[in-house]
Design an enzyme around this catalytic site. Structure first.
Site: not given
Length: 220
Positions: A15, A66, A103, A128-130, A150, A152
């Site tokens: 980061s 998240k 976000d 399909a995450g945060g 995604n 999953t």
């Protein structure tokens, strides 16, 4: 006394946030430092307690925490509640831990820079995450349709339930044959949001991402 701010996630060593956040703090004359710390879920929750106690000024949260950051907080801003995920923690005046999601506003600003809200049209969200949850929630008021792609499918469907958005979830292509549904989604896409961990290389699923027909989205 110099206060501390943290970026919490795993991995975080890549980061650039500490670089520009510390520059911003210095420019604003705020006596605080910002650093990145790799943590698991248990450590994340413990750090939430240090914010409640006033021993840490606040934190940003990145993948994969998240959703946990949202559930571990005492209070939630409207932005965080809209997507069930948080990327910011801070201490309220009563000592309670607040969760926020910057976000949501950021993605709306991005979309506004690319097109007018009424032209958002058919939105495709990769992942399909945060970050994907924030994108779906942010664009839902303007989207004619929402499609999540995604690996999953169950997780994509859970995201739609969490955000209260009606949409379609398609499985990530894991071979050379692409489904008619995926080809149709790519053809009609007006706005595509890349919300996967692709920049993290193989650990982020870059190999699977290469199977996605990104060239089709570029022609949309």
């Amino acid at each position: 006394m110099t206060q501390s701010l943290l970026l919490l996630g795993d991995p975080v060593e890549h980061s650039l946030s500490p670089t520009f956040q510390n520059a911003g703090l210095q420019a604003l004359g705020i006596d605080a430092t910002y650093s990145a710390l790799a943590v698991d879920g248990q450590a994340l929750v413990m750090i939430g307690d240090t914010i409640r106690q006033g021993r840490l000024l606040g934190a940003n949260i990145t993948l994969p925490h998240k959703r946990l950051a949202f559930s571990a907080a005492d209070e939630h801003t409207a932005a965080a509640s809209s997507c069930g995920a948080a990327n910011t923690w801070y201490r309220g005046e009563d000592g309670r831990l607040w969760a926020h999601n910057s976000d949501v506003h950021g993605i709306r600003c991005m979309a506004a820079a690319l097109c007018s809200p009424e032209d958002a049209g058919n939105v495709v969200v990769l992942g399909a995450g945060g970050a994907a949850a924030a994108a779906v929630a942010a664009l839902a008021p303007f989207a004619e349709s929402t499609t999540i792609i995604n690996r999953t499918v169950d997780r994509g469907e859970a995201l739609l339930r969490a955000t209260g958005v009606e949409g379609t979830v398609l499985p990530w292509p894991m071979g050379e044959t692409l489904s008619d549904e995926l080809l149709a989604a790519a053809e009609r896409a007006d706005l595509v949001v890349q919300a996967t961990s692709l920049p993290l290389g193989p650990r982020g699923g870059a190999e699977a991402f290469l199977l996605l027909p990104v060239a089709l989205f570029g022609e949309a």
